[in-house]
Design an enzyme around this catalytic site. Structure first.
Site, PDB file in Angstrom:
ATOM      1  N   ASP A 166      42.953 -16.932  17.873  1.00 53.44           N
ATOM      2  CA  ASP A 166      43.050 -18.259  17.280  1.00 53.44           C
ATOM      3  C   ASP A 166      41.695 -18.650  16.705  1.00 53.44           C
ATOM      4  OD1 ASP A 166      43.392 -20.923  16.590  1.00 53.44           O
ATOM      5  OD2 ASP A 166      44.789 -21.273  18.234  1.00 53.44           O
ATOM      6  N   ALA A 228      58.128 -19.399  15.216  1.00 47.04           N
ATOM      7  CA  ALA A 228      57.283 -20.415  14.571  1.00 47.04           C
ATOM      8  C   ALA A 228      57.897 -20.861  13.239  1.00 47.04           C
ATOM      9  CB  ALA A 228      55.879 -19.878  14.397  1.00 47.04           C
ATOM     10  N   ARG A 229      57.887 -20.005  12.230  1.00 45.33           N
ATOM     11  CA  ARG A 229      58.533 -20.284  10.953  1.00 45.33           C
ATOM     12  C   ARG A 229      58.906 -18.959  10.300  1.00 45.33           C
ATOM     13  NH1 ARG A 229      59.337 -24.500  12.623  1.00 45.33           N
ATOM     14  NH2 ARG A 229      58.859 -26.574  11.819  1.00 45.33           N
ATOM     15  N   ASP A 253      63.870 -16.882  15.021  1.00 46.49           N
ATOM     16  CA  ASP A 253      64.648 -18.111  15.187  1.00 46.49           C
ATOM     17  C   ASP A 253      65.089 -18.662  13.829  1.00 46.49           C
ATOM     18  OD1 ASP A 253      65.807 -19.876  16.925  1.00 46.49           O
ATOM     19  OD2 ASP A 253      64.020 -21.092  17.277  1.00 46.49           O
ATOM     20  N   GLU A 258      69.130 -10.685   5.170  1.00 50.58           N
ATOM     21  CA  GLU A 258      68.567  -9.350   5.457  1.00 50.58           C
ATOM     22  C   GLU A 258      68.518  -9.091   6.956  1.00 50.58           C
ATOM     23  OE1 GLU A 258      67.300 -11.615   3.490  1.00 50.58           O
ATOM     24  OE2 GLU A 258      66.123 -10.773   1.851  1.00 50.58           O
ATOM     25  N   HIS A 270      67.337 -21.317  14.894  1.00 52.41           N
ATOM     26  CA  HIS A 270      66.263 -22.311  15.123  1.00 52.41           C
ATOM     27  C   HIS A 270      66.559 -23.137  16.378  1.00 52.41           C
ATOM     28  CE1 HIS A 270      63.100 -25.203  13.164  1.00 52.41           C
ATOM     29  NE2 HIS A 270      62.663 -24.612  14.256  1.00 52.41           N
ATOM     30  N   ALA A 273      63.331 -25.561  19.924  1.00 51.17           N
ATOM     31  CA  ALA A 273      63.083 -26.865  20.547  1.00 51.17           C
ATOM     32  C   ALA A 273      64.382 -27.575  20.893  1.00 51.17           C
ATOM     33  CB  ALA A 273      62.255 -27.727  19.599  1.00 51.17           C
TER      34      ALA A 273
HETATM   35  C1  MLT Z   1      58.805 -27.560  15.581  1.00 52.21           C
HETATM   36  O1  MLT Z   1      58.301 -27.458  14.469  1.00 52.21           O
HETATM   37  O2  MLT Z   1      58.512 -28.464  16.349  1.00 52.21           O
HETATM   38  C2  MLT Z   1      59.848 -26.595  16.039  1.00 52.21           C
HETATM   39  O3  MLT Z   1      60.017 -25.549  15.113  1.00 52.21           O
HETATM   40  C3  MLT Z   1      61.136 -27.243  16.311  1.00 52.21           C
HETATM   41  C4  MLT Z   1      61.649 -28.067  15.182  1.00 52.21           C
HETATM   42  O4  MLT Z   1      61.420 -27.772  14.016  1.00 52.21           O
HETATM   43  O5  MLT Z   1      62.292 -29.066  15.445  1.00 52.21           O
END
Ligand code: MLT
Length: 376
Positions: A166, A228-229, A253, A258, A270, A273
Site C-alpha cells: 500500500d 473491489a471493482r 464479485d 467472459e 457484487h 457488502a
Molecule cells: C463499496 O464500494 O462499498 C462496496 O463495493 C459495496 C458497494 O458498492 O455497495
C-alpha cells in the site's frame, strides 16, 4: 426543512437518525439539499442549485462525478470502514472458493439428482473437485485500507503467510495490521504470492492493474480474488490466463460475459457488502455525515474536499467557504471586514475548504476561485 433525495433504498436504521422535524427523505424529489446514494450512477445527473452534499453509503465512489461536484460546491462523502467486515468475510470465502472447488462440486452433485445410489455415486466422482488448503500459502494483499488490513489479519489467523502492499498506508492501518504481515513492494506481491486479493479504489491509475503484463510476473497457478471493482482486472487478459492455466482460479464479485463463460472463474453479483449489518452501518455513517455537514458545516470523510471541523455550532454565525486550492479565504474575509473567532481549513488536491465561526453572516466572498459559500 432539509430535503434529502434517496437515489437508492437506504436503511431506515440510518435515515431514522435524521430528525423528522428537520429532514424530509424522498425518492421522488427535484429540489434537494443532499443526496443519499448506494450504487446509482450520478455521472449524468444534473444537480439542483441547492444541492450541497452527496453521501455514498459505501466505500467506492466511482459512480459519482467527484470533480464536477467539487466545481459545483457539492461535498461528496463516503463511509470508509462501515462495510469492511462484510467484505472481509466474503473475501475469505473467495479465497476458499478459489481453492476448494466448492461451487463446481456443489453444481456437479446437484446434477446427480435422481441417480440411483446417489451417495456412492457422489463419493466416486468427488476426486475431480479436490483443491489445496490455504494454510501455509502466501497471500498478497494489494491495498491495506479499511478492508485490506482486515483481510490480511484474518488470513494470518487462518495460517496464511501474508504480504501486503500500500503506497498510502495510513497510520491507522499500520497500527491495526498484524505484525506478521510484511509490507512489501507490488513487484514482490506479483512475484511471490500464491493468492492475490485487490483492495484499491478504481482510479485511472488503478484501472487494469491486473493485466497481461502483471499476470506474466506472477507465479504459475496463482489464484486471484477481486471484491473491489471489476475494472481493476483486464477481463480479456484474465480470460486468456485462466484458459492457459497461468491463473488457476479467479473469484470476482462483478459479472461479465467472459467470466461467466470461463470454467475457472467464479462470479458473484457484487455481494461484498450485502449484509444487513453493513447496510445499517453505512446508512448510519452516511446520515450522520450529512446532518453534521448541513447543520454544522463539518466535513468528515469527504472524498473531494479536505476534512474541516469546529464541532457543534456554538451560537455565533458560522461560514464554510469552498474554493479552489490556493485561494487565501481568511485574507479575503479580513478584507471584507469579517472577524474570525475560530477556524478549520485545509486543501485536498485542487480544492480547499475553510470553516469559520465569524462575527457576521456574509453570503459572498469577493474574488475568483470561490466555489460555494455556506452559512450556518
Ligand atoms: C463499496 O464500494 O462499498 C462496496 O463495493 C459495496 C458497494 O458498492 O455497495
Amino acid at each position: 426543512m432539509y430535503q434529502i433525495k434517496l437515489f437508492n433504498k437506504i436503511s431506515t436504521v440510518g435515515t431514522s437518525r435524521l430528525d423528522a422535524a428537520k429532514y424530509h427523505c424522498a425518492e421522488e424529489s427535484d429540489s434537494y439539499d443532499a443526496i443519499l446514494v448506494r450504487s446509482a450512477k450520478l455521472h449524468d445527473t444534473v444537480f439542483p442549485k441547492n444541492c450541497k452534499c452527496i453521501a455514498r453509503a459505501g466505500a467506492g465512489v466511482n459512480n459519482i462525478p467527484l470533480d464536477r461536484c467539487a466545481d459545483e460546491g457539492i461535498v461528496v462523502f463516503n463511509t470508509p470502514g462501515a462495510n469492511s467486515n462484510a467484505v472481509k468475510e466474503l473475501v475469505i470465502c473467495g479465497l476458499l472458493l478459489a481453492s476448494r472447488k466448492v461451487v463446481q462440486g456443489a453444481n456437479w452433485v446437484q446434477s446427480l439428482s435422481g441417480t440411483p445410489d446417489i451417495g456412492p455415486a457422489a463419493e466416486k466422482g468427488k476426486a475431480t473437485y479436490a483443491g489445496p488448503e490455504i494454510m501455509g500459502k502466501k497471500l498478497g494483499v494489494i491495498g491495506l485500507g479499511a478492508i485490506g488490513w482486515k483481510v490480511a489479519n484474518a488470513a494470518v489467523a487462518l495460517g496464511m503467510d501474508v504480504i501486503g502492499y500500500d503506497p498510502y498506508l495510513s497510520d491507522a492501518s499500520k497500527a491495526a495490521l498484524d505484525p506478521k504481515v510484511a509490507v512489501v513492494t507490488l513487484e514482490e506481491i506479483f512475484a511471490d504470492a500464491d493468492y492475490i486479493t485487490v483492495h484499491v479504489p478504481l482510479l485511472d491509475s488503478t484501472r487494469s492493474l491486473i493485466n497481461a503484463e502483471t499476470i506474466a510476473k506472477m507465479k504459475d497457478g496463482v489464484r486471484i480474488v477481486n471484491f473491489a471493482r471489476g475494472e481493476l482486472v483486464d477481463t480479456a487478459a484474465m480470460d486468456a490466463a485462466l484458459t492457459a492455466g497461468k491463473v488457476a482460479a479467479y473469484v470476482c464479485d462483478f459479472a461479465s460475459e467472459e467470466m461467466l463463460a470461463q470454467p475457472n472463474a467464479i462470479v458473484l453479483p457484487h455481494l461484498g457488502a450485502s449484509t444487513p449489518e453493513s447496510e445499517d452501518n453505512c446508512a448510519v455513517m452516511a446520515c450522520d455525515e450529512v446532518s453534521d455537514f448541513l447543520e454544522n458545516g463539518n466535513i468528515v470523510n469527504s472524498v473531494n474536499f479536505p476534512a474541516v471541523s469546529l464541532g457543534a455550532k456554538n451560537g455565533s454565525p458560522r461560514l464554510l467557504v469552498l474554493a479552489k486550492a490556493g485561494v487565501d479565504v481568511s485574507a479575503r474575509l479580513a478584507a471584507q471586514g469579517v472577524a474570525v473567532s475560530a477556524n478549520s481549513g485545509g486543501t485536498r488536491g485542487n480544492y480547499s475548504a475553510f470553516l469559520a465561526d465569524v462575527d457576521q453572516v456574509v453570503s459572498n466572498v469577493d474574488g475568483d476561485g470561490i466555489l460555494a459559500v455556506r452559512t450556518f
